[in-house]
Design a protein around this motif. Sequence first.
Motif, PDB file in Angstrom:
ATOM      1  N   TYR A 156     -19.968 -30.623 -10.585  1.00 32.89           N
ATOM      2  CA  TYR A 156     -20.439 -29.262 -11.519  1.00 32.89           C
ATOM      3  C   TYR A 156     -21.743 -28.735 -11.572  1.00 32.89           C
ATOM      4  O   TYR A 156     -21.802 -27.189 -11.344  1.00 32.89           O
ATOM      5  N   ALA A 157     -22.610 -29.563 -10.237  1.00 36.15           N
ATOM      6  CA  ALA A 157     -23.849 -28.541  -9.993  1.00 36.15           C
ATOM      7  C   ALA A 157     -23.407 -27.696  -8.952  1.00 36.15           C
ATOM      8  O   ALA A 157     -23.972 -26.389  -9.779  1.00 36.15           O
ATOM      9  N   PRO A 158     -22.839 -27.510  -8.144  1.00 49.14           N
ATOM     10  CA  PRO A 158     -22.262 -25.875  -7.289  1.00 49.14           C
ATOM     11  C   PRO A 158     -22.231 -25.147  -8.495  1.00 49.14           C
ATOM     12  O   PRO A 158     -22.368 -24.176  -8.382  1.00 49.14           O
ATOM     13  N   TRP A 159     -20.833 -25.281  -9.264  1.00 49.31           N
ATOM     14  CA  TRP A 159     -20.172 -24.926  -9.677  1.00 49.31           C
ATOM     15  C   TRP A 159     -20.925 -24.091 -11.233  1.00 49.31           C
ATOM     16  O   TRP A 159     -21.083 -22.912 -11.163  1.00 49.31           O
ATOM     17  N   LEU A 160     -21.861 -25.080 -11.570  1.00 50.36           N
ATOM     18  CA  LEU A 160     -22.793 -24.599 -12.815  1.00 50.36           C
ATOM     19  C   LEU A 160     -23.350 -23.548 -11.743  1.00 50.36           C
ATOM     20  O   LEU A 160     -24.626 -22.462 -12.811  1.00 50.36           O
ATOM     21  N   THR A 161     -23.982 -23.819 -11.246  1.00 54.03           N
ATOM     22  CA  THR A 161     -25.637 -22.764 -10.174  1.00 54.03           C
ATOM     23  C   THR A 161     -24.333 -21.681 -10.014  1.00 54.03           C
ATOM     24  O   THR A 161     -24.975 -20.846  -9.759  1.00 54.03           O
ATOM     25  N   ASP A 162     -23.811 -21.528  -9.542  1.00 58.22           N
ATOM     26  CA  ASP A 162     -22.665 -20.618  -9.456  1.00 58.22           C
ATOM     27  C   ASP A 162     -22.831 -19.464 -10.573  1.00 58.22           C
ATOM     28  O   ASP A 162     -22.277 -18.473 -10.777  1.00 58.22           O
ATOM     29  N   LEU A 163     -22.304 -20.295 -11.405  1.00 59.35           N
ATOM     30  CA  LEU A 163     -22.363 -19.795 -12.649  1.00 59.35           C
ATOM     31  C   LEU A 163     -23.163 -19.049 -13.354  1.00 59.35           C
ATOM     32  O   LEU A 163     -23.316 -17.156 -13.637  1.00 59.35           O
ATOM     33  N   GLN A 164     -24.390 -19.183 -13.405  1.00 57.33           N
ATOM     34  CA  GLN A 164     -25.677 -19.334 -13.954  1.00 57.33           C
ATOM     35  C   GLN A 164     -26.186 -17.666 -12.524  1.00 57.33           C
ATOM     36  O   GLN A 164     -26.496 -16.908 -13.167  1.00 57.33           O
ATOM     37  N   ARG A 165     -25.656 -17.956 -11.586  1.00 57.49           N
ATOM     38  CA  ARG A 165     -26.821 -17.223 -10.718  1.00 57.49           C
ATOM     39  C   ARG A 165     -25.789 -15.309 -11.256  1.00 57.49           C
ATOM     40  O   ARG A 165     -26.201 -14.524 -10.948  1.00 57.49           O
TER      41      ARG A 165
ATOM     42  N   ILE B  29     -21.590 -32.711 -22.221  1.00 55.24           N
ATOM     43  CA  ILE B  29     -22.781 -32.982 -20.897  1.00 55.24           C
ATOM     44  C   ILE B  29     -21.166 -32.737 -19.921  1.00 55.24           C
ATOM     45  O   ILE B  29     -20.390 -33.387 -19.754  1.00 55.24           O
ATOM     46  N   PRO B  30     -21.972 -32.309 -18.671  1.00 55.28           N
ATOM     47  CA  PRO B  30     -23.065 -31.280 -18.090  1.00 55.28           C
ATOM     48  C   PRO B  30     -23.229 -29.795 -18.695  1.00 55.28           C
ATOM     49  O   PRO B  30     -24.326 -28.987 -18.725  1.00 55.28           O
ATOM     50  N   VAL B  31     -21.908 -29.366 -18.716  1.00 61.79           N
ATOM     51  CA  VAL B  31     -21.484 -28.082 -18.377  1.00 61.79           C
ATOM     52  C   VAL B  31     -22.436 -27.198 -20.062  1.00 61.79           C
ATOM     53  O   VAL B  31     -23.396 -26.201 -19.754  1.00 61.79           O
ATOM     54  N   THR B  32     -22.125 -27.403 -21.468  1.00 60.90           N
ATOM     55  CA  THR B  32     -22.807 -26.876 -22.323  1.00 60.90           C
ATOM     56  C   THR B  32     -24.574 -27.216 -22.131  1.00 60.90           C
ATOM     57  O   THR B  32     -25.364 -26.172 -22.398  1.00 60.90           O
ATOM     58  N   LYS B  33     -25.181 -28.675 -21.510  1.00 61.71           N
ATOM     59  CA  LYS B  33     -26.693 -28.297 -21.922  1.00 61.71           C
ATOM     60  C   LYS B  33     -26.478 -27.982 -21.195  1.00 61.71           C
ATOM     61  O   LYS B  33     -27.987 -27.411 -20.860  1.00 61.71           O
ATOM     62  N   THR B  34     -26.349 -27.838 -19.471  1.00 56.77           N
ATOM     63  CA  THR B  34     -26.893 -26.951 -18.582  1.00 56.77           C
ATOM     64  C   THR B  34     -27.110 -26.011 -19.015  1.00 56.77           C
ATOM     65  O   THR B  34     -28.301 -25.176 -18.645  1.00 56.77           O
TER      66      THR B  34
ATOM     67  N   PHE C 180     -14.079 -16.536 -15.962  1.00 56.00           N
ATOM     68  CA  PHE C 180     -13.727 -17.027 -16.211  1.00 56.00           C
ATOM     69  C   PHE C 180     -13.905 -18.426 -14.952  1.00 56.00           C
ATOM     70  O   PHE C 180     -12.818 -18.147 -14.040  1.00 56.00           O
ATOM     71  N   LEU C 181     -13.866 -19.439 -15.188  1.00 57.58           N
ATOM     72  CA  LEU C 181     -14.266 -20.605 -14.824  1.00 57.58           C
ATOM     73  C   LEU C 181     -13.830 -21.652 -15.241  1.00 57.58           C
ATOM     74  O   LEU C 181     -13.778 -22.469 -15.814  1.00 57.58           O
ATOM     75  N   ALA C 182     -12.891 -22.190 -14.322  1.00 54.23           N
ATOM     76  CA  ALA C 182     -11.468 -23.683 -14.919  1.00 54.23           C
ATOM     77  C   ALA C 182     -10.961 -23.770 -13.880  1.00 54.23           C
ATOM     78  O   ALA C 182     -10.716 -23.810 -12.318  1.00 54.23           O
ATOM     79  N   THR C 183     -10.573 -25.253 -14.674  1.00 54.86           N
ATOM     80  CA  THR C 183     -10.050 -26.519 -13.247  1.00 54.86           C
ATOM     81  C   THR C 183      -8.706 -26.491 -13.875  1.00 54.86           C
ATOM     82  O   THR C 183      -8.079 -26.328 -15.070  1.00 54.86           O
ATOM     83  N   THR C 184      -7.433 -26.288 -12.795  1.00 51.04           N
ATOM     84  CA  THR C 184      -6.024 -26.791 -13.838  1.00 51.04           C
ATOM     85  C   THR C 184      -5.901 -28.028 -12.727  1.00 51.04           C
ATOM     86  O   THR C 184      -5.970 -28.412 -11.723  1.00 51.04           O
ATOM     87  N   GLY C 185      -4.380 -27.573 -13.468  1.00 49.89           N
ATOM     88  CA  GLY C 185      -3.139 -28.585 -12.114  1.00 49.89           C
ATOM     89  C   GLY C 185      -3.627 -28.385 -11.117  1.00 49.89           C
ATOM     90  O   GLY C 185      -2.880 -26.404 -10.685  1.00 49.89           O
ATOM     91  N   ALA C 186      -3.292 -28.920  -9.736  1.00 49.36           N
ATOM     92  CA  ALA C 186      -2.771 -28.574  -8.700  1.00 49.36           C
ATOM     93  C   ALA C 186      -1.294 -28.653  -8.027  1.00 49.36           C
ATOM     94  O   ALA C 186      -0.454 -28.104  -7.087  1.00 49.36           O
ATOM     95  N   GLY C 187      -1.305 -29.519  -8.598  1.00 47.46           N
ATOM     96  CA  GLY C 187       0.496 -29.647  -8.382  1.00 47.46           C
ATOM     97  C   GLY C 187       1.239 -30.209  -9.351  1.00 47.46           C
ATOM     98  O   GLY C 187       0.782 -29.937 -10.551  1.00 47.46           O
ATOM     99  N   GLN C 188       2.174 -29.808  -9.941  1.00 51.40           N
ATOM    100  CA  GLN C 188       3.383 -29.984 -10.818  1.00 51.40           C
ATOM    101  C   GLN C 188       3.238 -31.030 -11.940  1.00 51.40           C
ATOM    102  O   GLN C 188       3.869 -32.376 -10.888  1.00 51.40           O
ATOM    103  N   TRP C 189       2.930 -30.998 -12.643  1.00 55.31           N
ATOM    104  CA  TRP C 189       3.611 -32.799 -13.555  1.00 55.31           C
ATOM    105  C   TRP C 189       3.406 -32.619 -14.746  1.00 55.31           C
ATOM    106  O   TRP C 189       2.693 -31.846 -15.726  1.00 55.31           O
ATOM    107  N   THR C 190       3.752 -33.952 -15.547  1.00 58.42           N
ATOM    108  CA  THR C 190       3.869 -33.875 -17.242  1.00 58.42           C
ATOM    109  C   THR C 190       3.822 -35.509 -17.511  1.00 58.42           C
ATOM    110  O   THR C 190       4.528 -36.219 -16.750  1.00 58.42           O
TER     111      THR C 190
END
Length: 207
Positions: free
Chosen positions: A31-40, A57-62, A141-151
């Motif tokens: 999460y750390a580099p993602w949040l650093t890039d976002l805040q920049r 934790i950690p996104v909202t708090k950071t 918009f910053l998001a994680t999604t599935g990489a391959g199809q699965w349910t």
Amino acid sequence: MNVSDPTEIVRRGYDSVSHRYRGDHDAPAEYAPWLTDLQRQLPTGASVLDLGCGCGIPVTKTLADSGHRVTGVDLSEVQITRARRLVPHATFLHADATLVAFPAGTFDAVVCLYALIHMPIDAQPHLLHRIATWLRPGGLFLATTGAGQWTGTEDNWLGGTATMWWSHPDAATYRTWITEAGLGVESEHFVPEGNSGHQLFWARRIH
């Protein structure tokens, strides 16, 4: 209570494993580099939505600790109760992300990490369209999604007694959905996890 309803399975699952999933002071390294890039890229005192915020934790708090105005939304009452205690300087809504509503142009950024994949697959494209409207022009918009199809489901998830449920298409489908929602994909990459992983997307509202 309909325990065969996927949304209810997810709600009950996170209520049950909240502390197993994330401790009060846990901050996964990825999460750390993602949040650093976002805040920049955020303006001072930005308005940010953390969709599927968990215990905060950690996104909202950071972000809140950095002076941004953060709204967190989560399906789990246990997670939201913890978030209000752990991040008292943010705003939290106990709500289903597929049903929550905000005025157009409310946020400078929307973060949705490891949450879309727990939502009914037919609701996900519609939510992405709504997210695009909630963003201000140029909003991120910053998001994680599935990489391959699965349910599917996993019993005794994280060593507890709860069942968890996921549903997602592959990364190419998410890329199409994000683009069709009116967001321009700026970058994406695979985030490994165990024998599988997720796709991390950075996108921006075009108009």
